[in-house]
Motif scaffolding. Structure first.
Motif, short mmCIF file in Angstrom:
data_model
loop_
_atom_site.label_atom_id
_atom_site.label_comp_id
_atom_site.label_asym_id
_atom_site.label_seq_id
_atom_site.Cartn_x
_atom_site.Cartn_y
_atom_site.Cartn_z
N LEU A 160 0.20 13.92 5.00
CA LEU A 160 -0.33 12.64 4.49
C LEU A 160 0.64 11.99 3.52
CD1 LEU A 160 -2.65 10.62 4.33
CD2 LEU A 160 -3.66 12.04 2.53
N VAL A 161 1.44 12.81 2.83
CA VAL A 161 2.36 12.26 1.84
C VAL A 161 3.38 11.31 2.49
CG1 VAL A 161 4.02 14.17 2.00
CG2 VAL A 161 3.82 12.87 -0.13
N ILE A 162 3.69 11.54 3.77
CA ILE A 162 4.63 10.65 4.48
C ILE A 162 4.05 9.25 4.55
CG2 ILE A 162 5.76 10.19 6.68
CD1 ILE A 162 5.85 13.21 7.16
N LEU A 163 2.77 9.16 4.94
CA LEU A 163 2.13 7.85 5.02
C LEU A 163 2.05 7.20 3.64
CD1 LEU A 163 0.60 5.67 6.60
CD2 LEU A 163 -1.49 7.00 6.26
N LEU A 164 1.72 7.99 2.63
CA LEU A 164 1.59 7.45 1.28
C LEU A 164 2.91 6.88 0.78
CD1 LEU A 164 -0.70 10.14 -0.40
CD2 LEU A 164 -1.36 8.00 0.72
N VAL A 165 4.01 7.58 1.06
CA VAL A 165 5.33 7.08 0.65
C VAL A 165 5.67 5.78 1.37
CG1 VAL A 165 7.82 7.56 0.73
CG2 VAL A 165 6.22 9.34 -0.02
N LEU A 166 5.38 5.74 2.67
CA LEU A 166 5.64 4.52 3.44
C LEU A 166 4.86 3.34 2.87
CD1 LEU A 166 5.56 5.87 7.11
CD2 LEU A 166 7.57 5.13 5.83
N LEU A 167 3.62 3.58 2.47
CA LEU A 167 2.78 2.50 1.95
C LEU A 167 3.23 2.05 0.57
CD1 LEU A 167 -0.77 3.71 3.08
CD2 LEU A 167 0.69 1.97 4.14
N VAL A 168 3.62 3.00 -0.28
CA VAL A 168 4.07 2.63 -1.63
C VAL A 168 5.37 1.83 -1.57
CG1 VAL A 168 4.95 3.55 -3.81
CG2 VAL A 168 2.90 4.52 -2.80
N VAL A 169 6.34 2.33 -0.81
CA VAL A 169 7.63 1.64 -0.72
C VAL A 169 7.46 0.29 -0.02
CG1 VAL A 169 9.98 1.78 0.17
CG2 VAL A 169 8.87 3.82 -0.73
N GLY A 170 6.67 0.27 1.05
CA GLY A 170 6.42 -0.99 1.73
C GLY A 170 5.73 -2.00 0.83
N GLY A 171 4.78 -1.54 0.01
CA GLY A 171 4.10 -2.42 -0.93
C GLY A 171 5.05 -3.01 -1.96
N PHE A 172 6.01 -2.23 -2.39
CA PHE A 172 7.00 -2.71 -3.36
C PHE A 172 7.81 -3.86 -2.77
CE2 PHE A 172 11.35 -2.80 -4.88
CZ PHE A 172 11.18 -2.85 -6.25
N PHE A 173 8.36 -3.66 -1.58
CA PHE A 173 9.23 -4.68 -1.00
C PHE A 173 8.46 -5.91 -0.54
CE2 PHE A 173 12.10 -0.97 -0.53
CZ PHE A 173 13.18 -1.48 -1.24
N ARG A 174 7.22 -5.72 -0.05
CA ARG A 174 6.42 -6.89 0.32
C ARG A 174 6.11 -7.74 -0.91
NH1 ARG A 174 3.97 -3.15 3.75
NH2 ARG A 174 2.30 -2.75 2.26
#
Length: 458
Positions: free
Chosen positions: A348-362
């Motif tokens: 699950l941590v993979i998805l969480l990292v993708l969402l956090v980093v994606g949220g930053f750049f968006r």
């Protein structure tokens, strides 16, 4: 002053953005209580967005005529009245009408709030102000679903709307005390034919795109409405070209920075508008998560959005708007597309990292284009620019939801299953990522020094 004004504006905007998504996880509960079906109740979601599309075009002129501070306070009051009406509704027509009233207030809050920022801050401070201002747009749609699910599960669903009342009272009080007074402009002309045509164009497009993926309505009806919206848009363009002071001044597209911000922002939002629709459904339908759990997972991108607030200004100063937005569009496209390849057997941590980093750049992209839009716009034309920017945003978000819904609906039809196979969710994320990536086409032609007065990069 540098922090308190955008924070006050952000409180009201957070209320609006959260409320627009909070009922998504409460549709079944509300529908059962007022005696209708969850599918039919989705008309209440659509009516809110139609109200936004109808009244956003006139928001700039209203702010010019009566002053942005007064209009912002009145917008909160109208939103509160709509919230109270939602809580008191006992039928589908009553609830739909109440949501439309809410949308009338929401239509004024975002563009008028942005106008207050532009007219209250120097260009060198605008990036920081926009960073605070853009966070509600990221947080609200993510916090809304879990909050709505929790209230519907453990309390009366009417509290979803009643909690807006004390928040609104505080917002009006702080707006009166903190927001700067900006005098109304003299001899403001209301372009009523332009208002009718632009409202018909925007509302038809938003309504058409919103109902394309509703199973209860034939898709052809949605396409017909969207087509009519394009037709009204062409009529408005003809009207604007022959009117000395049109409601939405299309001559503003001659400003390269504003044109790039509007076009790239619209394309980018087609992609990001699909995310709040795709992610919860993938987690619930394909992976078996509850609505509450999927909402909590989706909300982790808040961390990236908040982290952006502290780094937006130094990033833009270091790289400039053009380079920063180009890099951000590429990274957003990548992280959006790659999210669709996540599977429940992965950590699950993979998805969480993708969402956090994606949220930053968006969030960084939103902050950048919202600031860049006003880099070369004079103060007297800023109200027209905010209305044009906000109207394009609403249409593009509706297009994003329609695009994602169409992909999932195709998955249901082609597979013959009640739930779209996981591969169609992947396809939805890849298409959304491609849309965010295409935003760079409107940025690549900018001058490297574009917006340097705002970014501080010389």
């Amino acid at each position: 002053m540098k922090t308190i004004v955008p924070v006050v504006l952000a409180v009201a905007l957070f209320m609006e953005n959260m409320d627009s998504s909070i009922i998504s996880t409460s549709l079944a509960t509300i529908a059962a209580d007022i005696g209708t079906s969850p599918i039919a109740l989705k008309l209440a979601l659509t009516s809110y967005y139609v109200a936004l599309a109808t009244f956003i075009p006139i928001s700039g002129r209203m702010a010019d005529r009566f002053g942005p501070k007064l209009v912002f306070q009145c917008a909160i009051a109208v939103f509160m009245a709509g919230s109270l009406a939602c809580a008191m509704a006992n039928s589908l027509p009553g609830f739909v009408a109440a949501r439309f009233l809410q949308g009338m207030g929401g239509a004024m809050m975002t563009p008028v709030g942005r106008l207050l920022l532009v007219r209250s801050y120097s260009k060198s401070d605008l990036v920081s102000a926009m960073a605070w201002f853009s966070i509600p747009a990221m947080i609200g749609p993510l916090v809304g679903p879990p909050v709505g699910g929790a209230i519907s599960t453990y309390a009366d669903w009417r509290w979803i709307f009643l909690i807006n009342l004390p928040i609104g009272v505080v917002g009006i009080f702080l707006a009166r005390r903190v927001l700067p007074y900006i005098a109304p402009l003299q001899a403001v002309r209301f372009d009523w034919p332009g208002f009718v045509l632009s409202s018909l164009a925007c509302s038809s497009l938003v309504f058409g795109f919103s109902i394309i993926s509703l199973p209860v309505v034939p898709p052809l009806f949605g396409f017909a409405l969207a087509f009519a919206g394009f037709g009204f848009g062409l009529l408005y363009i003809r009207h604007a070209n022959g009117t000395p002071d049109p409601l939405l001044n299309l001559n503003l597209f001659n400003i390269p920075t504003l044109r790039a911000a509007i076009v790239s922002g619209a394309v980018f939002r087609v992609g990001t508008g699909a995310l709040p629709f795709l992610l919860p459904l993938m987690l619930q339908l394909s992976f078996g998560y509850s609505a509450f759990a999927s909402g909590l997972i989706s909300a982790v991108s808040i961390g990236g959005a908040i982290g952006m607030k502290f780094l937006a200004k130094p990033i833009l100063r270091r790289f400039g708007f053009k380079n920063a937005l180009l890099i951000t569009a590429v990274l957003c496209g990548f992280f959006t597309a790659i999210t669709g390849f996540y599977r429940p057997d992965m950590a699950l941590v993979i998805l969480l990292v993708l969402l956090v980093v994606g949220g930053f750049f968006r969030s960084l992209f939103f902050t950048g284009i919202n600031a860049l839009a006003f880099a070369d716009v004079s103060g007297s034309r800023s109200s027209d620019a905010t209305a044009l920017l906000s109207a394009s945003q609403q249409v593009s978000i509706a297009m994003g939801v329609a695009l994602a819904g169409g992909i999932l609906e195709a998955g249901v039809l082609l597979s013959g299953q009640a739930v779209p196979p996981a591969g169609y969710f992947t396809m939805g994320f890849v298409v959304a990522g491609a849309c965010t990536l295409l935003a760079l086409l409107a940025i690549v032609r900018l001058s490297p020094s574009a917006g340097s007065e705002i970014s501080g990069r010389h």
